[in-house]
Structure formats: structure tokens, C-alpha cells
Enzyme design. Structure first.
Site, PDB file in Angstrom:
ATOM      1  N   ASP A 116     -12.072   9.936   8.044  1.00  0.00           N
ATOM      2  CA  ASP A 116     -11.760   9.397   6.709  1.00  0.00           C
ATOM      3  C   ASP A 116     -12.353   8.001   6.562  1.00  0.00           C
ATOM      4  OD1 ASP A 116     -10.775   9.494   4.137  1.00  0.00           O
ATOM      5  OD2 ASP A 116      -8.757   8.824   4.685  1.00  0.00           O
TER       6      ASP A 116
ATOM      7  N   GLY B 238       0.816  -1.202   0.000  1.00  0.00           N
ATOM      8  CA  GLY B 238       0.000   0.000   0.000  1.00  0.00           C
ATOM      9  C   GLY B 238       0.853   1.256   0.000  1.00  0.00           C
TER      10      GLY B 238
END
Length: 868
Positions: free
Chosen positions: A682, A563
Site C-alpha cells: 500500500d 487520522g
């Protein structure tokens, strides 16, 4: 060879070395005179198993309750120079899937490739294929392939029984279609050519055949583009003989028939199917350009020879036809696998300490192949491990933490190794443990009170050094007397353990990483309440601290990236005990990343919930800052919804419900369960991470804010943060964020799982997902909203309930939105509705026919009634 990979020139399927799936065996090339141009590359070498009675491959990832086609191939090719594999000198050994017998391999032709296939359901998150030495030749294998199938396919294969391929034929194949497999068949079933010249002739078409919406076999169109019809007759017949065995084999048969010719008004093709002279299916009229099939849901066991005859009816103007045939034998699963917690525990011990013994396959089952030195209990339920002896096995490092999972363990001998660190308290919580031998190790702390109490009370026979030992580990007579320790002599229990074949991967990728011994990570103890400074900010940690060099060791020199973000790059790694972790390394140029690092570090050290990703360790080594947290093997919900996982299937409705329910529980904890409520800021499908069994956890706390005072108080921010499409419209206007901002974002996630669409849908302009669903919602047309990949397999009431909840969460006025506690409650209700439904896919998975049964035979058809 080891570490190799290549793409097959004919199928373009990728093959990889099998050394990631097994750690025993020896590699050999077949003899030069057998390396002809017709031999597939994967058959040019073999893995041979001259040692050990049972040698097993562990195929992962597999998903529990999913269905797989397993294929094993064998080409002897005189690899060992012994000139075996002949009629007068055969090689025989057995194959097992897991703990149950699959097939006996009988090699009588050194130049022939022998293939064996089975369709099985994964009972756990792995499937094991074992080769059993029966003292009639050395087991070997050329290739092993694992193909994921839809769970609705082949309903006769289920959790209680598997099916083994007898034959699969493309009837009346032409010279242009000698063998059909991937990509013509997306599941890579191999359809061998079969004709019966001069008795059969071929009818063919270039037109494409379509599958029914609910098709239990999904045969490829290429098989139906040729069909056999009898020559100068109204009957087409074939037969096969039953296999020899200790019991009468039972068979499942699938006949494939589809009309290749557009019949005019007077033409008619109708025929009856007979088995051994008795009608098996009457008056069948194959559908035009549709892949029809019939099968028997209950196994056949009628005679030594099975004779099928397709006879035209008296009113038919055309003879019968046949496109393809599959036959499978029944594979019962009488053996029960060892308790999964016990299996996971003993496998972790094996990997963590690199145990050099032939511990292969299931540790307890079948009983005759139980691991040396592992004693098990057997009964009506799964076997349990009750005794382990790893005395003098060269074990180093900490005591294996997975021992705590062995709830039935009665005797444990770890004597005369080099185990160090502390003796863990959890040993005292193992209520079944009666004998514990830790003599001759390097432990650095006194014996835990809980063990001493059990020993002095006579509940535990404990043996440990009572003076100086080979490590001078601090167990002095003084230390022992302070604990008033009573030591008794235990009963000592026994143990002993002992690479290239190629594995094919299609649709789903099989990948197992093993760390080599030279990559062993130095152990680092816990650092309680250590404070680190990040740009003048103090952060208090209660987790382990690593150096940068240790991070490099953990991640194999930062080899595998899993990632990237504004913070930096995330790498995959292994701790010293084999635990997988994700290492989030701060980019040296990321100023925002430093702030997010601090925020995430602060938040993760004070939140602890099963649905929140856990912090494992950290690094503060000069300019190197990193967080080490638990690894989530199945990636993110976003990747699953976007089809980026390589699974080859979409999440079903129930899986989606479970995931969002668990994510909601994590958010509810942040809002209500923490000492200071935390707003995530988020929330998105990309920050909902999934474990091996699709358990969901909220991740990425870099933008989170703690709320002081009243939990409904809004937090004013100096910059708009979050991900486009998920941001609360009130936040856009006021620059103030609240818990209800997380609720809005979560409502968008709910719309994602319903529709399968991203928050911002590309196309004619960019449309928000809310605007996408509103028109169909106003018409009450849920079918236009729901993700087509669900194929209609959902409870409408359950979907409506979640859709209504999503719309409530995304109300423009935040005061009208529910709390996360209310969201959790409503998702639980929706899951209850779904669990109670009577669904078509569940119905079919139990082997119930798709359409009507013949009154004359136990037979099912995927022809629609109007096609007859």
C-alpha cells in the site's frame, strides 16, 4: 483570556490565547475608561511580566530557513492602576527576537497602540520573542502575531540579518481606503494612510494591478489603486529623520510606483529620484497596472535626515507619482544561539519534569541572561551547556532521557529529588561528564558497570547513597560491595526557575499542546518478549505495554483525532517524558482492522530503519487493542501535495526530492534489509509521513506481506488490496504481488511530486496520472507536466531524471521496472544534479538585484527594463 479564541471582525483572522506559547506572566484587563469602540479586541487585555528579567514566547511551528513577519502590539490602558505610560513616567523595556536585540518599547501614551514589526529568518524550527526587564517599567504585551512569508520576499532579510520596520505607508489614501491589511494584503502587512495635503493630490483607479512573475515584495493591488502626484509642480518630496541610537542606523527603502492612468500617445511620465540631492534612480517610467518597486540591496547610512525627491524629467508631460513606501532598519544578529541539541535537551527536561523556574528563552545566550544554575562554554562556535544543577527541584519519574543529548556536559547534579527506575547506561557514554551527583533519589537497580568503571578509574566523581535513602531503593551496602564500587565526593554545581495576550494566525497555524500536571501518565516498564493473542494468533512484542486507561491518559481522553482508516481511529498523545505519539485504536466493529492490527504489529516489531515509522508501545486490554507509534508532526506527503497542511506554501523541488529519497530508502530496507523481505502493498503519498523537519518515513504496514524464499517470488493473495491509482496493473491481472508492485506504486508517487496531481485526476472523466503526463512527455514539454506551484524554480535536468525514473517504475511489464535499490541510487543522482545547479531563487535570496543597477546608486528595481 486563557483558552479563548475568536475571529477579528474586520480581517476575519483567527486569534487564539497565548497561554500555549508561554508559561509565565499575569493576565490583566485594561482599565474600563480605555475600553472604547475603537480599541481592537486583542488589546482589551495584556500579559504582564513583573517577575524575571527575561520572559519569552516560543512560536511554533516554524520551518527552518523560512521567512516570517513578526508583529508585537502594546496598549497599556492603565491595566495595573499605576497611571504609568506618560511623558513624565514612561514604561521602557526591550524586545529580543531569539538572542538578539530587536527594539526598545517606550510607552508614553496610555491610550495609544504601539506596534513593532520585524522580518526574520527562522534559524531553527521555532522563533522566540522575549521581553526584557530593564528596570524602567514592567514589561507587558497585548498581542503577538507571526506571518509566514515567501523566502524570496524581502531579500535584505536573511540568515545573517533581520530587518525592522520603520514605516509602511499607503501614499495618498482615500476615505475608502484608510488602512490596508489582510485580506487585501495576503501577508497582513499593515499599510497606514499618508497624504500631504495641500501639496499632493490623488490619482486613483478601480483597475487591478498585477505583480511581476518574480516579485521581491508582492505589494497588494489596493496600495497601487491610489497614487500621490504633486500639485502645480513637477517635484514630489518627502523625508524622515534617522532614529537615535548608540550607532548610526542603517536603512533599506522600498518605493512603490505603478501607473494608474492609461496614457495616450503623447502623454509621458518619466522622473528621476534623488536622495539628499544626489540622483538615486534615473529616468523611471512606471509600468501601467503593474506593481513596480525599487529598493537598495545594501543599507543606507548617509545622514541624520533622509530627503527623497521625485523630479519629472524635461521631456516628461506628466508629474511624478508615488503609491507606497516602506523603510526598514538593519538588525544585525551578533549573538549566537546555543547548540540546538543542547536546547532541545534542556527544554525536554523542563517540560518532562515541569521545572518550576524561570527558564525562558535561550539557556546560554546572551550571556547576561543565561539561565540560573546552567553553566555554559562560550567561543567562536555556538555556546554549549557544561553544567546543570537541579538539586532539590522536586523531580519525579524516570531519569530524563534527553540528558544523553548533552554531549558537552561536565557536571550534573540531580540530588535530593524523587527520580526512580534504573540509572541509565547512557550516562557512562557522556565522555565529558566529570561530576555526577545522584544522592537522595529512588533508583531501584544497582549502579551500571560503565559508571562504576569510570568512577574507579578516576574519570568520574560519582556521588550516590551508600546505604538506606529516603526511598529504600535497593542500594544496600551488599549491592555496592558486589559492584566493588568506589565513591568519591563530587563538586556540587547551582540552578533556579521561575497566563492573556492573543496571538494571530494567518496562512499557517500556530499550535502548541501542553499536558497539565493532573494528566501525568503512570510509568510503565518495558515488557520484554510479551506475547499477545489476537483471534488465536500469537504476536511477540519487545515494546512497552499500556492499559486502556493509560491510553486515555496519554491522549487526554482521546481528544485529538489525527487520522482514520479501516483499522480505526488515530489519536495524538504525549508520553510521560513529553514525547509525542500517535495512538492507533482498533475499532471494535472492524474485522479487517483486527487482521491489519496483527499484520502491522508483527511487521513493526521486526523492522527497524530510520525511514520506517517506529512502534513505541501497544495495548491489549480486554477488547481494546491499540498500537502506539512515533508521531510525525508534519503529516503526510499527500497532505502537502494537496495543500491540506495550512503551511501557506508548496514544498519546493529539493524538499520533494529529499522526501522521496528517504521513502525509497525505507522501501529498499523492507525489500532487502529484513531477514524475510516484506512487500508493503500500500505504497502511496498518504503513507509517507513527515517529521518536524520534513524527514520522511514509510507508515501503515497493515497490508504488508513477508516473502518466503527467493525475494523475487510472487505472493498470491485472495483479495485485491491497496489504493486505487497506485495498484500494479499486473496485480490486477494475476492477483499476485511482488516487490515490483511496490516499485510501481512508488513510481506513481514520483509522478505526484512532479505534477502535484493525485493518481486519479478528476475532470472530464477520471484520468490516471500516467495518461495525464504522456502527451506532454511525448512532446518533450516538461513545463506542461511540472507542478505550477514550483513557479519554475527547479533544475530541468533533475526533473527530467526523476520523470524518466517514474516512467521506468510504472512500466506495465514488472520485469522492466528497477529495484528499489536502483531507485535510491537514481534519486541520489538527481539530488546531486539539483544541489549543483545555479538557480534564480538562490540568486535572489542573496539579495542580488532583479534587474539592472543604476550607475549612480546602489539601487535595484523590479521594473522590467522596457518600462523605463
Amino acid at each position: 483570556m486563557s483558552g479563548s479564541s475568536y475571529s477579528d471582525t474586520k480581517t476575519q483572522l483567527e486569534y487564539i490565547s497565548d497561554d500555549q506559547f508561554i508559561d509565565t506572566g499575569t493576565n490583566y484587563d485594561i482599565a474600563t475608561n480605555y475600553k472604547t469602540s475603537s480599541v481592537a479586541m486583542q488589546n482589551l487585555n495584556v500579559r504582564s511580566f513583573p517577575e524575571g528579567v527575561r520572559n519569552c514566547y516560543t512560536l511554533k511551528p516554524a520551518f527552518q530557513e523560512n521567512k516570517y513577519l513578526i508583529r508585537a502590539s502594546f496598549l497599556y490602558g492603565n491595566y495595573d492602576g499605576l497611571r504609568s505610560g506618560q511623558d513624565n513616567n514612561p514604561i521602557l523595556f526591550d524586545l529580543h527576537i531569539g538572542v538578539n536585540f530587536w527594539k526598545t518599547v517606550n510607552i508614553t501614551d496610555a491610550s495609544k497602540e504601539y506596534r513593532f514589526e520585524a522580518i526574520t529568518v527562522a534559524l531553527f524550527d521555532f522563533i522566540q520573542v522575549c521581553l526584557i526587564n530593564t528596570s524602567t517599567g514592567t514589561p507587558f504585551i497585548s498581542s503577538l502575531e507571526m506571518r509566514p512569508l515567501k523566502s524570496s520576499l524581502y531579500p535584505t532579510a536573511n540568515a545573517s540579518q533581520s530587518i525592522v520596520l520603520v514605516y509602511r505607508n499607503n501614499v495618498a489614501s482615500t476615505s475608502t481606503t484608510p488602512l490596508i491589511r489582510y485580506p487585501d494584503d495576503p501577508y497582513d502587512r499593515i499599510w497606514r494612510p499618508w497624504d500631504n495635503v495641500p501639496y499632493w493630490s490623488v490619482v486613483s483607479t478601480a483597475s487591478t494591478f498585477n505583480n511581476y512573475d518574480i516579485d521581491l515584495f508582492e505589494p497588494p493591488s489596493a496600495v497601487f489603486q491610489t497614487a500621490a502626484v504633486p500639485v502645480n509642480d513637477t517635484s514630489l518630496a518627502f523625508y524622515w529623520d534617522s532614529e537615535d541610537g548608540p550607532t548610526t542606523p542603517q536603512y533599506f527603502v522600498v518605493l512603490y510606483m505603478g501607473e494608474a492612468e492609461a496614457l495616450n500617445g503623447t502623454a509621458k511620465r518619466v522622473f528621476d529620484i534623488y536622495l539628499n540631492g544626489q540622483i538615486w534612480f534615473p529616468s523611471l517610467a512606471p509600468p501601467y497596472l503593474v506593481t513596480g518597486s525599487i529598493y537598495n540591496p545594501s543599507p543606507l547610512a548617509v545622514s541624520a535626515r533622509y530627503i527623497f525627491s521625485l523630479n519629472a524629467t524635461t521631456d516628461s508631460t506628466l508629474p511624478p507619482l508615488l503609491n507606497g513606501v516602506e523603510a526598514y532598519s538593519l538588525m544585525l544578529l551578533p549573538e549566537i544561539m546555543t547548540d540546538l541539541d543542547d536546547v532541545n535537551a534542556i527544554m525536554e527536561i523542563k517540560v518532562q519534569h515541569e521545572v518550576k523556574r524561570n527558564w525562558m528563552g535561550d539557556p546560554c545566550a546572551p550571556k547576561k541572561y543565561a539561565w540560573d544554575g546552567v553553566s555554559c562554554s562560550y567561543g567562536a562556535n555556538a555556546p554549549r551547556i557544561i553544567a546543570i544543577n537541579l538539586s532539590s527541584s522536586g523531580l519525579t519519574g524516570y531519569m530524563p532521557s534527553s540528558i544523553s543529548m548533552l554531549k558537552a556536559i561536565q557536571s550534573l547534579d540531580l540530588s535530593y529529588n524523587k527520580l526512580n527506575g534504573t540509572i541509565p547506561d547512557y550516562l557512562g557514554s557522556l565522555s565529558s561528564l566529570k561530576v555526577l551527583n545522584l544522592t537522595g533519589n529512588c533508583f531501584s537497580e544497582p549502579i551500571p558497570d560503565v559508571l562504576l568503571k569510570r568512577s574507579t578509574s578516576g574519570l568520574l566523581m560519582l556521588r550516590i547513597d551508600n546505604g538506606t535513602n529516603k526511598c529504600d531503593n535497593g542500594f544496600s551496602p551488599d549491592n555496592i560491595s558486589k559492584k566493588k564500587k568506589k565513591i568519591t565526593t563530587p563538586v556540587i554545581v547551582v540552578i533556579s526557575v521561575v497566563p492573556v495576550v492573543l496571538l494571530a494566525v494567518v496562512v499557517s497555524t500556530l499550535w502548541i499542546l501542553r499536558r497539565s500536571s493532573q494528566d501525568a501518565l503512570p510509568l510503565v516498564g518495558e515488557v520484554p518478549e510479551r506475547k499477545i493473542d489476537v483471534q488465536g494468533h500469537q504476536v511477540q512484542f519487545e515494546s512497552r505495554q499500556f492499559t486502556y486507561m493509560q491510553l486515555a491518559n496519554i491522549t487526554n481522553k482521546f481528544k485529538r483525532i489525527i487520522g482514520k482508516g479501516g483499522f480505526g481511529t488515530v489519536y495524538h498523545g504525549y508520553l510521560e517524558d513529553g514525547t509525542e505519539v500517535a495512538v492507533k485504536l482498533l475499532s471494535e466493529t472492524s474485522e479487517q482492522g483486527r487482521k491489519e492490527f496483527l499484520a502491522e504489529a508483527q511487521n513493526l516489531t521486526k523492522v527497524h530503519h530510520k525511514n520506517l515509522v517506529s512502534l513505541v508501545a501497544y495495548c491489549n486490554d480486554g477488547e481494546h487493542l491499540a498500537l502506539v507509534y512515533e508521531y510525525m508532526a508534519q503529516g503526510s506527503l499527500h497532505d502537502h501535495l494537496r495543500g491540506k497542511t495550512g503551511l501557506g506554501r508548496a514544498l519546493n523541488w529539493r524538499e520533494r526530492l529529499h522526501i522521496v529519497l528517504e521513502a525509497a530508502q525505507g522501501l529498499d530496507y523492507l525489500h532487502k534489509g529484513c531477514k524475510l523481505p516484506i512487500i508493503h502493498r500500500d505504497v502511496k503519498s498518504g503513507n509517507i509521513l513527515l517529521g518536524q523537519n520534513l524527514e520522511a518515513k514509510i507508515a501503515d504496514f497493515g497490508l504488508s506481506k513477508a516473502v518466503l524464499g527467493n525475494t523475487q517470488t510472487q505472493v498470491s493473495t485472495m483479495a485485491l488490496v491497496g489504493t486505487p491509482g497506485y495498484i500494479d496493473p499486473e496485480y490486477h491481472k494475476s492477483w499476485k504481488v511482488s516487490e515490483k508492485s511496490d516499485v510501481y506504486s512508488f513510481g506513481v508517487v514520483l509522478l505526484e511530486i512532479i505534477t502535484g496531481e493525485p493518481p486519479i485526476i478528476e475532470g472530464k472523466g477520471k484520468v490516471h496520472i500516467l495518461e495525464h503526463v504522456k502527451p506532454a512527455l511525448n512532446r518533450g514539454d516538461v513545463a506542461k507536466i511540472v507542478d505550477g506551484r514550483l513557479c519554475g524554480k527547479y533544475d530541468v535536468n533533475s526533473v527530467w531524471k526523476v520523470l524518466d525514473l517514474a516512467m521506468s517504475c510504472t512500466e506495465e511489464n514488472s520485469a522492466k521496472r528497477p529495484t528499489m535499490a536502483e531507485v535510491v541510487m537514481q534519486l541520489k543522482e538527481s539530488l546531486t544534479v539539483d544541489n549543483a545547479r545555479e538557480r534564480g531563487d538562490d540568486f535572489y535570496s542573496e539579495g542580488t538585484p532583479v534587474s539592472e543597477k543604476s550607475a549612480f546608486a546602489d539601487l535595484s528595481a523590479s521594473f522590467s527594463p522596457s518600462a523605463r
